[in-house]
Scaffold this motif. Sequence first.
Motif, short mmCIF file in Angstrom:
data_model
loop_
_atom_site.label_atom_id
_atom_site.label_comp_id
_atom_site.label_asym_id
_atom_site.label_seq_id
_atom_site.Cartn_x
_atom_site.Cartn_y
_atom_site.Cartn_z
N GLY A 84 1.15 -1.71 -0.08
CA GLY A 84 -0.23 0.26 0.08
C GLY A 84 0.53 1.37 -0.39
O GLY A 84 -0.04 2.40 0.08
N GLU A 109 -4.66 2.85 -2.91
CA GLU A 109 -5.18 2.08 -2.63
C GLU A 109 -4.20 1.27 -3.35
O GLU A 109 -3.52 1.20 -4.28
CB GLU A 109 -6.33 1.86 -4.07
N SER A 167 -3.64 -8.74 -1.67
CA SER A 167 -3.87 -7.53 -1.35
C SER A 167 -5.94 -7.37 -1.64
O SER A 167 -5.77 -7.60 -2.04
CB SER A 167 -3.60 -6.35 -1.17
N GLN A 172 -8.57 -4.13 -1.33
CA GLN A 172 -9.48 -2.90 -1.02
C GLN A 172 -10.90 -2.66 -1.08
O GLN A 172 -11.67 -3.27 -1.76
CB GLN A 172 -9.16 -1.80 -1.97
N ILE A 208 -8.46 -1.93 4.06
CA ILE A 208 -7.35 -3.12 3.96
C ILE A 208 -7.51 -4.29 3.74
O ILE A 208 -6.96 -3.92 5.24
CB ILE A 208 -6.36 -2.79 3.57
N ASN A 262 -4.36 -7.21 3.71
CA ASN A 262 -3.01 -7.65 3.04
C ASN A 262 -2.63 -9.29 3.93
O ASN A 262 -3.29 -9.37 4.63
CB ASN A 262 -2.35 -6.85 3.63
#
Length: 449
Positions: free
Chosen positions: A309, A341, A431, A433, A438, A440
């Motif tokens: 990110g 993003e 990842s 969004q 977010i 990960n």
Amino acid sequence: MELSAESVLALAPDAASAKAANGLVKPAQWPTLGANPAAVWGECQGSGSRPYQTQVDLSGPTFKCSCPSRKFPCKHGLALLLLRARDASLFKLDTPPAWVSEWLGARTERVQKKEDKQREQALKPVDTQAALKSLQQRWSRIDAGVGELRQWLLDQVARGLGSLGPESRAGWETMAARLVDAKAPGLAQRLGSAAGSLMDGAGWPEKVLRQLGLLQLACEAVARRDALNEEAIADLRILLGWPLDKDAVLAQSPGVQDSWLVVGVIQEERDNNLQERRVWLHGQRTGRRALLLDHAFGGKGFEQAWFCGSSQPATLAFYPSAAPLRALVASGGTAASAASEPGASGSTPDEEWRAIAERIASNPWVPLHPLRCQQAIPCRDGDDRFGLHWAGRYLPLEITEAQGWALLALSGGQPVSVMGEWNGDMLRPLSAQGSDGIWNWSALSTTPP
């Protein structure tokens, strides 16, 4: 550098380190805390009489600690950044103490020496006759090993996959060992992977046949290498496991300057305590994708950490290839910044699939492809597997139970943007969004399936 607790914990080498780091996020255990634009540092009081000196170079970030731990980063380095992420006011803005400034200076000196060595390498005269002789000798051994592999493949097909069983693996592994002796460890690794797929799951015959087909294609490429261009030859050498000198790559590549967005980071343990880390980048100006592939052995750790990110200006040197993807950082900026993003690129589904198709057409041995799925909905199907509905397709996900539920929780049934690695059959998300935040990939979610 913009830090969050989630991005710091994503750097943990294992769940135990993350848990231990959380236990150290207590200002009372840190009698000294300091920071400047280049670094953060602190002294953590442990069980001994002298506190551990912990420091982080924010340009990486890169960690150093006086504790005896072989993990990288150690719990003290993680805890220091967690403290910084949660309450930056605890850190006194000041001139770093000698133990910090000396380390930063030594790092700067090493970088300068590395750049000087690269320049010397580029100007160093090459003994062409010796290089040609060594090249011919290696190709001669590879030709012999590939000839043996070609006949072995014909024998397997003649017998038929139906004649194979668990006991067949020993013979396949013996052939793989012979390829290592023939200076083709890359082919040996692929054959070993095929051996591991024997009798593994309901669809193993199709998977094994595809792997053997790529090995046969490799044999054809070796036999016809004189007709290949330089980029295809470079791909063939990588396939064979022929190491490329990093200094030569840095010296010969023209370099691509951009602000590179970190769209995915994954770290996995390979054989013999070898750690492999893959960092996927997206050029925000050029639109190019890049892979930084690093290895660390015996708990040594990686020189630089990457936050998914974040965005960092850098010049990348791409490895020679008909479909350039892997790269090295030739030079970079001194600080990372927050990005809006992970994986942002604005590409359509057709553009994503076309990029993968073109890469496969240029180099059919690429094992993993970056794939970004916008407006995708994670799901759990009737077989208790996780998947992704995207642009009229269903993509099965290679993901752990904990990771899958975390991804579903982020989505809440609503579309999210997912970036991951596509292996031709499944997508491993790295990842995502969503409107609520977010997600990960993290080593804390245990070993990938």
